[in-house]
Design an enzyme around this catalytic site. Structure first.
Site, PDB file in Angstrom:
ATOM      1  CG  ASP A 176      42.337  41.703  39.271  1.00 49.71           C
ATOM      2  OD1 ASP A 176      41.252  42.100  38.815  1.00 49.71           O
ATOM      3  OD2 ASP A 176      43.300  42.468  39.500  1.00 49.71           O
ATOM      4  CG  ASP A 231      39.653  48.756  30.460  1.00 44.01           C
ATOM      5  OD1 ASP A 231      39.133  49.031  31.556  1.00 44.01           O
ATOM      6  OD2 ASP A 231      39.927  47.593  30.112  1.00 44.01           O
TER       7      ASP A 231
END
Lengths: 255, 203
Positions: A12, A131
Protein backbone atom coordinates in the site's frame (compact mmCIF):
# COMPACT_ATOMS: atom_id res chain seq x y z
CA UNK A 1 0.00 -30.35 -13.04
CA UNK A 2 -1.37 -26.95 -13.71
CA UNK A 3 -0.48 -23.44 -12.54
CA UNK A 4 1.20 -23.07 -9.17
CA UNK A 5 -0.73 -21.29 -6.43
CA UNK A 6 0.59 -17.78 -6.05
CA UNK A 7 1.63 -15.68 -3.09
CA UNK A 8 1.27 -11.97 -3.72
CA UNK A 9 2.63 -9.48 -1.20
CA UNK A 10 0.77 -6.19 -1.43
CA UNK A 11 2.36 -2.78 -1.04
CA UNK A 12 0.00 0.00 0.00
CA UNK A 13 1.78 3.10 -1.20
CA UNK A 14 1.13 6.64 -0.08
CA UNK A 15 3.18 9.45 -1.64
CA UNK A 16 5.99 7.11 -2.60
CA UNK A 17 6.19 5.23 0.73
CA UNK A 18 4.82 1.86 1.74
CA UNK A 19 2.37 2.25 4.60
CA UNK A 20 0.21 -0.08 6.61
CA UNK A 21 -2.84 0.78 8.62
CA UNK A 22 -5.96 -0.97 9.75
CA UNK A 23 -9.04 0.23 7.89
CA UNK A 24 -7.15 3.28 6.75
CA UNK A 25 -6.36 4.47 10.28
CA UNK A 26 -3.19 4.16 12.38
CA UNK A 27 -1.09 4.40 9.24
CA UNK A 28 2.49 3.30 9.88
CA UNK A 29 5.44 3.82 7.56
CA UNK A 30 6.74 0.45 6.36
CA UNK A 31 9.51 1.65 4.07
CA UNK A 32 10.70 2.28 0.54
CA UNK A 33 8.62 0.46 -2.11
CA UNK A 34 11.55 -0.50 -4.32
CA UNK A 35 13.56 -1.96 -1.44
CA UNK A 36 10.56 -3.85 -0.15
CA UNK A 37 9.67 -5.12 -3.62
CA UNK A 38 13.22 -6.40 -4.07
CA UNK A 39 13.13 -8.13 -0.70
CA UNK A 40 9.91 -9.96 -1.59
CA UNK A 41 11.31 -10.87 -5.00
CA UNK A 42 14.40 -12.38 -3.33
CA UNK A 43 12.15 -14.33 -0.98
CA UNK A 44 10.30 -15.91 -3.90
CA UNK A 45 7.14 -13.82 -4.22
CA UNK A 46 5.20 -14.89 -7.31
CA UNK A 47 3.85 -11.45 -8.07
CA UNK A 48 3.56 -8.06 -6.47
CA UNK A 49 0.59 -5.77 -6.11
CA UNK A 50 0.97 -2.08 -5.45
CA UNK A 51 -2.00 -0.01 -4.40
CA UNK A 52 -1.79 3.74 -4.59
CA UNK A 53 -3.94 4.52 -1.57
CA UNK A 54 -4.04 8.28 -2.06
CA UNK A 55 -4.50 8.12 -5.83
CA UNK A 56 -4.90 11.85 -6.18
CA UNK A 57 -3.89 13.78 -9.25
CA UNK A 58 -1.07 15.48 -7.34
CA UNK A 59 0.62 12.23 -6.37
CA UNK A 60 0.06 10.46 -9.69
CA UNK A 61 3.47 11.28 -11.12
CA UNK A 62 5.13 9.83 -8.01
CA UNK A 63 3.17 6.64 -8.57
CA UNK A 64 4.38 6.31 -12.18
CA UNK A 65 7.95 6.84 -11.03
CA UNK A 66 7.59 4.23 -8.30
CA UNK A 67 6.13 1.73 -10.78
CA UNK A 68 8.99 2.42 -13.15
CA UNK A 69 11.64 1.87 -10.47
CA UNK A 70 10.06 -1.34 -9.23
CA UNK A 71 9.57 -2.72 -12.74
CA UNK A 72 13.16 -1.85 -13.63
CA UNK A 73 14.56 -3.98 -10.83
CA UNK A 74 12.10 -6.70 -10.08
CA UNK A 75 11.40 -9.26 -12.79
CA UNK A 76 8.11 -10.70 -11.61
CA UNK A 77 4.60 -9.50 -12.50
CA UNK A 78 3.42 -6.24 -11.02
CA UNK A 79 -0.22 -5.22 -10.62
CA UNK A 80 -0.98 -1.59 -9.87
CA UNK A 81 -4.26 -0.25 -8.54
CA UNK A 82 -5.77 2.81 -6.93
CA UNK A 83 -7.53 5.59 -8.78
CA UNK A 84 -7.54 3.89 -12.18
CA UNK A 85 -10.38 5.68 -13.97
CA UNK A 86 -9.58 5.98 -17.67
CA UNK A 87 -7.90 4.00 -20.43
CA UNK A 88 -5.30 6.77 -20.41
CA UNK A 89 -4.46 5.90 -16.77
CA UNK A 90 -4.11 2.25 -17.79
CA UNK A 91 -1.90 3.00 -20.75
CA UNK A 92 0.36 5.17 -18.63
CA UNK A 93 0.68 2.48 -15.93
CA UNK A 94 1.42 -0.25 -18.47
CA UNK A 95 3.99 1.94 -20.18
CA UNK A 96 5.59 2.60 -16.78
CA UNK A 97 6.07 -1.13 -16.34
CA UNK A 98 2.89 -2.44 -14.69
CA UNK A 99 1.76 -5.78 -16.09
CA UNK A 100 -1.79 -5.54 -14.84
CA UNK A 101 -3.97 -2.80 -13.49
CA UNK A 102 -6.59 -3.17 -10.85
CA UNK A 103 -9.87 -1.30 -11.26
CA UNK A 104 -12.28 -0.87 -8.40
CA UNK A 105 -14.65 2.07 -7.96
CA UNK A 106 -14.50 3.10 -11.63
CA UNK A 107 -15.76 -0.37 -12.59
CA UNK A 108 -18.69 -0.17 -10.18
CA UNK A 109 -19.61 3.32 -11.38
CA UNK A 110 -19.33 2.35 -15.02
CA UNK A 111 -19.10 -1.37 -15.88
CA UNK A 112 -18.56 -0.49 -19.55
CA UNK A 113 -15.15 0.77 -18.54
CA UNK A 114 -14.10 -2.85 -17.91
CA UNK A 115 -15.16 -3.76 -21.43
CA UNK A 116 -13.41 -0.80 -22.94
CA UNK A 117 -10.22 -1.57 -21.02
CA UNK A 118 -10.28 -5.30 -21.80
CA UNK A 119 -10.92 -4.67 -25.50
CA UNK A 120 -8.08 -2.22 -25.69
CA UNK A 121 -5.41 -3.88 -23.56
CA UNK A 122 -6.56 -7.49 -23.32
CA UNK A 123 -8.29 -9.25 -20.44
CA UNK A 124 -4.96 -10.52 -19.13
CA UNK A 125 -4.04 -7.13 -17.73
CA UNK A 126 -7.42 -6.15 -16.31
CA UNK A 127 -7.95 -7.09 -12.69
CA UNK A 128 -11.21 -6.03 -11.11
CA UNK A 129 -10.93 -5.42 -7.38
CA UNK A 130 -14.12 -6.38 -5.58
CA UNK A 131 -14.55 -5.22 -1.99
CA UNK A 132 -17.23 -7.31 -0.33
CA UNK A 133 -19.14 -6.96 2.90
CA UNK A 134 -21.62 -9.40 4.40
CA UNK A 135 -25.23 -8.25 4.26
CA UNK A 136 -26.43 -10.33 7.19
CA UNK A 137 -25.13 -11.78 10.41
CA UNK A 138 -24.85 -15.31 9.05
CA UNK A 139 -22.20 -14.14 6.55
CA UNK A 140 -23.77 -15.97 3.64
CA UNK A 141 -24.60 -13.11 1.32
CA UNK A 142 -22.37 -10.21 0.36
CA UNK A 143 -22.67 -6.87 -1.31
CA UNK A 144 -20.12 -4.77 -3.15
CA UNK A 145 -18.82 -1.78 -1.23
CA UNK A 146 -16.69 1.10 -2.45
CA UNK A 147 -14.52 3.80 -0.93
CA UNK A 148 -12.78 1.42 1.44
CA UNK A 149 -16.03 -0.03 2.68
CA UNK A 150 -17.69 3.26 3.54
CA UNK A 151 -20.15 3.19 0.68
CA UNK A 152 -22.62 0.33 0.21
CA UNK A 153 -23.82 -0.26 -3.34
CA UNK A 154 -26.53 -2.88 -2.87
CA UNK A 155 -24.92 -4.92 -5.68
CA UNK A 156 -24.77 -8.66 -4.97
CA UNK A 157 -21.17 -9.88 -5.09
CA UNK A 158 -21.88 -13.12 -6.97
CA UNK A 159 -23.88 -11.29 -9.64
CA UNK A 160 -21.20 -8.64 -9.87
CA UNK A 161 -18.27 -11.03 -10.38
CA UNK A 162 -20.19 -12.72 -13.17
CA UNK A 163 -20.81 -9.35 -14.76
CA UNK A 164 -17.16 -8.30 -14.57
CA UNK A 165 -16.13 -11.63 -16.06
CA UNK A 166 -18.60 -11.15 -18.93
CA UNK A 167 -17.22 -7.66 -19.49
CA UNK A 168 -13.72 -9.04 -19.86
CA UNK A 169 -11.96 -8.95 -16.50
CA UNK A 170 -9.04 -11.37 -16.46
CA UNK A 171 -8.83 -11.80 -12.72
CA UNK A 172 -10.64 -10.80 -9.54
CA UNK A 173 -8.98 -9.40 -6.46
CA UNK A 174 -11.54 -10.23 -3.81
CA UNK A 175 -11.24 -8.44 -0.49
CA UNK A 176 -13.43 -9.15 2.50
CA UNK A 177 -13.99 -5.79 4.15
CA UNK A 178 -15.31 -7.62 7.21
CA UNK A 179 -11.92 -9.28 7.62
CA UNK A 180 -9.52 -6.69 6.25
CA UNK A 181 -7.03 -5.71 8.93
CA UNK A 182 -8.40 -8.15 11.50
CA UNK A 183 -5.78 -10.92 11.15
CA UNK A 184 -8.58 -13.45 11.64
CA UNK A 185 -8.10 -15.05 8.23
CA UNK A 186 -9.84 -14.71 4.88
CA UNK A 187 -13.61 -14.98 4.65
CA UNK A 188 -13.31 -18.41 3.02
CA UNK A 189 -17.05 -18.78 2.59
CA UNK A 190 -17.04 -15.63 0.50
CA UNK A 191 -14.00 -16.75 -1.50
CA UNK A 192 -15.54 -20.17 -2.12
CA UNK A 193 -18.86 -18.70 -3.27
CA UNK A 194 -17.02 -16.48 -5.73
CA UNK A 195 -14.40 -18.98 -6.95
CA UNK A 196 -17.01 -21.62 -7.65
CA UNK A 197 -19.22 -19.26 -9.61
CA UNK A 198 -16.73 -17.78 -12.10
CA UNK A 199 -14.09 -19.35 -14.32
CA UNK A 200 -11.46 -16.59 -14.01
CA UNK A 201 -8.77 -16.68 -11.30
CA UNK A 202 -9.56 -15.29 -7.86
CA UNK A 203 -7.03 -13.65 -5.56
CA UNK A 204 -8.16 -13.83 -1.94
CA UNK A 205 -7.44 -10.81 0.22
CA UNK A 206 -8.24 -9.33 3.59
CA UNK A 207 -7.56 -10.72 7.03
CA UNK A 208 -4.36 -12.77 6.86
CA UNK A 209 -2.70 -13.18 10.24
CA UNK A 210 -1.05 -16.61 10.04
CA UNK A 211 0.47 -18.87 7.41
CA UNK A 212 -2.39 -21.33 7.87
CA UNK A 213 -4.74 -18.56 6.72
CA UNK A 214 -2.93 -18.49 3.37
CA UNK A 215 -3.30 -22.25 3.00
CA UNK A 216 -7.00 -22.04 3.93
CA UNK A 217 -7.65 -19.34 1.33
CA UNK A 218 -6.64 -21.82 -1.32
CA UNK A 219 -7.85 -25.08 0.15
CA UNK A 220 -11.13 -23.88 1.68
CA UNK A 221 -11.70 -20.79 -0.45
CA UNK A 222 -10.62 -22.21 -3.79
CA UNK A 223 -8.50 -19.14 -4.61
CA UNK A 224 -5.77 -19.29 -7.23
CA UNK A 225 -3.66 -16.79 -5.36
CA UNK A 226 -3.46 -15.21 -1.91
CA UNK A 227 -2.59 -11.64 -1.14
CA UNK A 228 -1.23 -10.32 2.11
CA UNK A 229 0.40 -7.14 3.28
CA UNK A 230 1.13 -6.67 6.95
CA UNK A 231 2.38 -10.18 7.80
CA UNK A 232 5.21 -9.61 5.33
CA UNK A 233 5.94 -5.91 5.87
CA UNK A 234 6.98 -6.16 9.46
CA UNK A 235 8.84 -9.43 8.85
CA UNK A 236 6.49 -11.51 10.97
CA UNK A 237 6.85 -14.06 8.20
CA UNK A 238 8.87 -14.24 5.01
CA UNK A 239 7.38 -15.21 1.67
CA UNK A 240 9.65 -18.25 1.80
CA UNK A 241 8.07 -19.41 5.05
CA UNK A 242 4.65 -18.91 3.52
CA UNK A 243 5.60 -21.04 0.54
CA UNK A 244 7.03 -23.72 2.80
CA UNK A 245 3.74 -23.85 4.70
CA UNK A 246 1.82 -24.19 1.44
CA UNK A 247 4.16 -26.88 0.20
CA UNK A 248 3.83 -28.84 3.43
CA UNK A 249 0.07 -28.77 3.15
CA UNK A 250 0.34 -30.38 -0.27
CA UNK A 251 -0.18 -27.35 -2.49
CA UNK A 252 1.77 -26.86 -5.69
CA UNK A 253 3.98 -23.77 -5.43
CA UNK A 254 6.86 -22.42 -7.46
CA UNK A 255 10.06 -23.19 -5.63
CA UNK B 1 28.71 -3.67 -30.69
CA UNK B 2 25.79 -6.06 -31.12
CA UNK B 3 22.57 -4.13 -31.53
CA UNK B 4 19.36 -5.65 -30.20
CA UNK B 5 16.21 -4.01 -31.55
CA UNK B 6 13.09 -4.34 -29.40
CA UNK B 7 10.33 -3.61 -31.88
CA UNK B 8 8.02 -0.90 -30.58
CA UNK B 9 4.73 -0.98 -32.43
CA UNK B 10 2.91 0.63 -29.53
CA UNK B 11 1.48 -2.50 -27.92
CA UNK B 12 4.26 -4.32 -26.15
CA UNK B 13 5.42 -4.76 -22.59
CA UNK B 14 8.47 -2.85 -23.75
CA UNK B 15 9.62 -1.45 -20.47
CA UNK B 16 9.86 -4.86 -18.82
CA UNK B 17 11.43 -6.52 -21.84
CA UNK B 18 14.08 -3.85 -22.37
CA UNK B 19 14.87 -3.66 -18.65
CA UNK B 20 15.36 -7.41 -18.50
CA UNK B 21 17.65 -7.32 -21.54
CA UNK B 22 19.62 -4.43 -20.06
CA UNK B 23 19.97 -6.37 -16.83
CA UNK B 24 21.81 -9.20 -18.60
CA UNK B 25 23.53 -7.25 -21.39
CA UNK B 26 27.29 -6.88 -21.19
CA UNK B 27 28.41 -5.18 -24.40
CA UNK B 28 25.12 -5.35 -26.31
CA UNK B 29 23.15 -2.23 -27.04
CA UNK B 30 19.41 -2.52 -26.38
CA UNK B 31 17.32 -0.22 -28.58
CA UNK B 32 13.57 0.14 -28.24
CA UNK B 33 12.51 1.39 -31.62
CA UNK B 34 9.77 1.82 -34.18
CA UNK B 35 12.08 3.29 -36.81
CA UNK B 36 12.53 0.98 -39.83
CA UNK B 37 16.03 2.36 -40.55
CA UNK B 38 17.20 1.59 -37.02
CA UNK B 39 15.66 -1.88 -37.18
CA UNK B 40 17.50 -2.57 -40.44
CA UNK B 41 20.82 -2.03 -38.68
CA UNK B 42 20.00 -4.39 -35.81
CA UNK B 43 21.81 -7.69 -35.31
CA UNK B 44 19.02 -9.32 -33.32
CA UNK B 45 15.29 -8.75 -33.04
CA UNK B 46 12.96 -8.96 -30.08
CA UNK B 47 9.25 -8.94 -30.89
CA UNK B 48 7.14 -8.39 -27.77
CA UNK B 49 3.38 -8.28 -27.65
CA UNK B 50 0.64 -7.76 -25.14
CA UNK B 51 -3.08 -7.37 -25.48
CA UNK B 52 -5.54 -8.31 -28.16
CA UNK B 53 -3.95 -9.80 -31.27
CA UNK B 54 -6.02 -7.79 -33.74
CA UNK B 55 -4.84 -4.54 -32.17
CA UNK B 56 -1.26 -5.79 -32.21
CA UNK B 57 -1.44 -6.72 -35.89
CA UNK B 58 -3.09 -3.43 -36.76
CA UNK B 59 -0.55 -1.44 -34.77
CA UNK B 60 2.20 -3.34 -36.57
CA UNK B 61 2.19 -0.97 -39.54
CA UNK B 62 3.17 -1.94 -43.08
CA UNK B 63 6.59 -0.25 -42.93
CA UNK B 64 7.46 -1.85 -39.66
CA UNK B 65 6.07 -5.19 -40.69
CA UNK B 66 7.98 -5.47 -43.94
CA UNK B 67 11.32 -4.53 -42.41
CA UNK B 68 10.75 -6.88 -39.46
CA UNK B 69 9.73 -9.76 -41.69
CA UNK B 70 12.81 -9.23 -43.82
CA UNK B 71 15.12 -9.26 -40.82
CA UNK B 72 13.61 -12.28 -39.13
CA UNK B 73 14.47 -14.37 -42.17
CA UNK B 74 18.01 -14.71 -40.87
CA UNK B 75 18.68 -12.59 -37.75
CA UNK B 76 18.30 -14.21 -34.34
CA UNK B 77 14.76 -13.37 -33.24
CA UNK B 78 12.96 -13.75 -29.94
CA UNK B 79 9.16 -13.37 -29.98
CA UNK B 80 7.16 -13.14 -26.78
CA UNK B 81 3.50 -13.92 -25.99
CA UNK B 82 1.32 -12.16 -28.57
CA UNK B 83 4.60 -11.53 -30.46
CA UNK B 84 4.86 -15.32 -30.72
CA UNK B 85 1.21 -15.70 -31.67
CA UNK B 86 1.57 -13.13 -34.47
CA UNK B 87 4.24 -15.31 -36.11
CA UNK B 88 1.86 -18.24 -36.54
CA UNK B 89 -0.65 -18.83 -39.33
CA UNK B 90 -3.85 -17.51 -37.81
CA UNK B 91 -5.69 -16.82 -34.58
CA UNK B 92 -9.26 -17.38 -33.46
CA UNK B 93 -9.13 -14.28 -31.28
CA UNK B 94 -11.18 -11.19 -32.21
CA UNK B 95 -13.41 -13.24 -34.50
CA UNK B 96 -10.49 -14.72 -36.44
CA UNK B 97 -7.41 -13.01 -37.86
CA UNK B 98 -4.69 -13.96 -40.31
CA UNK B 99 -1.22 -13.80 -38.81
CA UNK B 100 2.25 -13.55 -40.31
CA UNK B 101 2.66 -17.23 -41.14
CA UNK B 102 6.34 -17.55 -40.24
CA UNK B 103 5.95 -20.51 -37.89
CA UNK B 104 3.70 -23.55 -38.10
CA UNK B 105 0.53 -23.64 -36.04
CA UNK B 106 -2.72 -21.88 -35.27
CA UNK B 107 -3.90 -19.97 -32.21
CA UNK B 108 -7.11 -21.14 -30.60
CA UNK B 109 -8.93 -20.43 -27.37
CA UNK B 110 -7.52 -22.47 -24.48
CA UNK B 111 -9.90 -25.45 -24.24
CA UNK B 112 -12.10 -25.02 -21.17
CA UNK B 113 -12.21 -27.83 -18.65
CA UNK B 114 -13.53 -28.26 -15.16
CA UNK B 115 -10.34 -27.83 -13.20
CA UNK B 116 -8.71 -24.93 -14.97
CA UNK B 117 -9.09 -21.20 -14.92
CA UNK B 118 -8.87 -19.07 -18.05
CA UNK B 119 -6.84 -16.86 -18.58
CA UNK B 120 -3.97 -19.23 -17.92
CA UNK B 121 -2.37 -16.90 -15.42
CA UNK B 122 0.56 -17.66 -13.21
CA UNK B 123 3.63 -19.86 -12.93
CA UNK B 124 3.64 -23.12 -14.78
CA UNK B 125 6.24 -25.70 -15.76
CA UNK B 126 7.72 -26.01 -19.21
CA UNK B 127 8.54 -29.46 -20.47
CA UNK B 128 11.26 -29.52 -23.13
CA UNK B 129 10.34 -31.34 -26.31
CA UNK B 130 13.74 -30.74 -27.85
CA UNK B 131 17.13 -29.29 -27.03
CA UNK B 132 17.86 -25.72 -27.84
CA UNK B 133 20.67 -23.29 -27.13
CA UNK B 134 18.18 -20.98 -25.41
CA UNK B 135 17.53 -23.64 -22.77
CA UNK B 136 21.17 -23.40 -21.58
CA UNK B 137 21.37 -23.39 -17.77
CA UNK B 138 17.59 -23.77 -17.51
CA UNK B 139 16.51 -27.09 -16.00
CA UNK B 140 13.71 -29.00 -17.68
CA UNK B 141 10.33 -28.52 -15.90
CA UNK B 142 11.23 -25.07 -14.60
CA UNK B 143 8.49 -22.58 -13.77
CA UNK B 144 7.84 -19.63 -16.07
CA UNK B 145 5.17 -16.95 -15.88
CA UNK B 146 2.21 -17.19 -18.25
CA UNK B 147 -0.73 -14.97 -18.91
CA UNK B 148 -2.91 -15.68 -21.93
CA UNK B 149 -6.33 -16.93 -23.00
CA UNK B 150 -5.42 -18.14 -26.49
CA UNK B 151 -2.79 -20.72 -27.30
CA UNK B 152 -1.19 -22.99 -29.85
CA UNK B 153 -2.05 -26.67 -29.34
CA UNK B 154 0.11 -28.26 -31.99
CA UNK B 155 2.95 -27.23 -34.24
CA UNK B 156 5.80 -28.99 -35.96
CA UNK B 157 8.00 -26.15 -34.63
CA UNK B 158 7.12 -26.88 -30.98
CA UNK B 159 10.08 -27.13 -28.60
CA UNK B 160 8.35 -27.13 -25.23
CA UNK B 161 4.90 -27.78 -23.84
CA UNK B 162 3.02 -26.85 -20.70
CA UNK B 163 -0.03 -28.45 -19.16
CA UNK B 164 -3.05 -26.32 -18.37
CA UNK B 165 -5.95 -28.69 -18.83
CA UNK B 166 -4.67 -29.47 -22.31
CA UNK B 167 -1.01 -29.56 -23.34
CA UNK B 168 -0.19 -26.13 -24.73
CA UNK B 169 2.85 -25.30 -26.82
CA UNK B 170 4.91 -23.00 -24.61
CA UNK B 171 7.86 -22.44 -26.96
CA UNK B 172 8.48 -22.80 -30.66
CA UNK B 173 11.72 -22.66 -32.55
CA UNK B 174 12.78 -22.75 -36.15
CA UNK B 175 16.20 -21.85 -37.51
CA UNK B 176 16.93 -18.32 -36.24
CA UNK B 177 13.58 -17.84 -34.50
CA UNK B 178 12.73 -18.64 -30.90
CA UNK B 179 9.22 -17.83 -29.74
CA UNK B 180 7.70 -18.22 -26.30
CA UNK B 181 4.15 -18.03 -24.97
CA UNK B 182 5.37 -17.18 -21.47
CA UNK B 183 6.99 -13.97 -20.28
CA UNK B 184 10.71 -14.43 -19.55
CA UNK B 185 10.89 -10.80 -18.39
CA UNK B 186 8.43 -11.73 -15.61
CA UNK B 187 9.96 -15.10 -14.79
CA UNK B 188 12.65 -13.91 -12.38
CA UNK B 189 16.13 -15.47 -12.58
CA UNK B 190 15.35 -18.17 -15.12
CA UNK B 191 13.67 -15.63 -17.35
CA UNK B 192 16.77 -13.46 -17.19
CA UNK B 193 18.83 -16.55 -18.01
CA UNK B 194 16.76 -17.06 -21.14
CA UNK B 195 17.44 -13.47 -22.23
CA UNK B 196 21.13 -14.01 -21.50
CA UNK B 197 21.05 -17.10 -23.70
CA UNK B 198 19.39 -15.11 -26.45
CA UNK B 199 22.16 -12.50 -26.30
CA UNK B 200 24.77 -15.28 -26.47
CA UNK B 201 23.03 -17.11 -29.29
CA UNK B 202 24.65 -17.17 -32.69
CA UNK B 203 22.71 -18.73 -35.51
Amino acid sequence: MTVAKRIIPCLDVDKGRVVKGVNFVNIQDAGDPVEIAKRYDDQGADELTMLDITASNETRETTYKTVESIAGQVFIPLTVGGGVRTTKDIKRLLRSGADKVSINTAAVNNPDFIKEAADKFGSQCIVVAVDAKATDETFSSWEVVTYGGRERTGINVIEWVNTVKEYGAGEILLTSMDRDGTKEGFDNKLTKSVSSSVSIPIIASGGVGTLQHLVDGIKKGGAEAVLAASIFHFSEFTVQEAKQAMLESGLEVRN
Amino acid sequence: MTKIAVIDYGMGNLHSVSKALEEVATTEEIIVTSDPETIKRADKIVLPGVGAIKDCLEAFSDDLRSVTLELIRDKPTLAICVGMQMLLESSEENGGVKCLNVLDGRIVKIPASKDIKIPHMGWNKINFLSDHFLWSNIPNNSFFYFVHSYCCLSSCDAISETTHGANLISALGKDNIFAVQFHPEKSQNLGLQLYKNFLDWSV
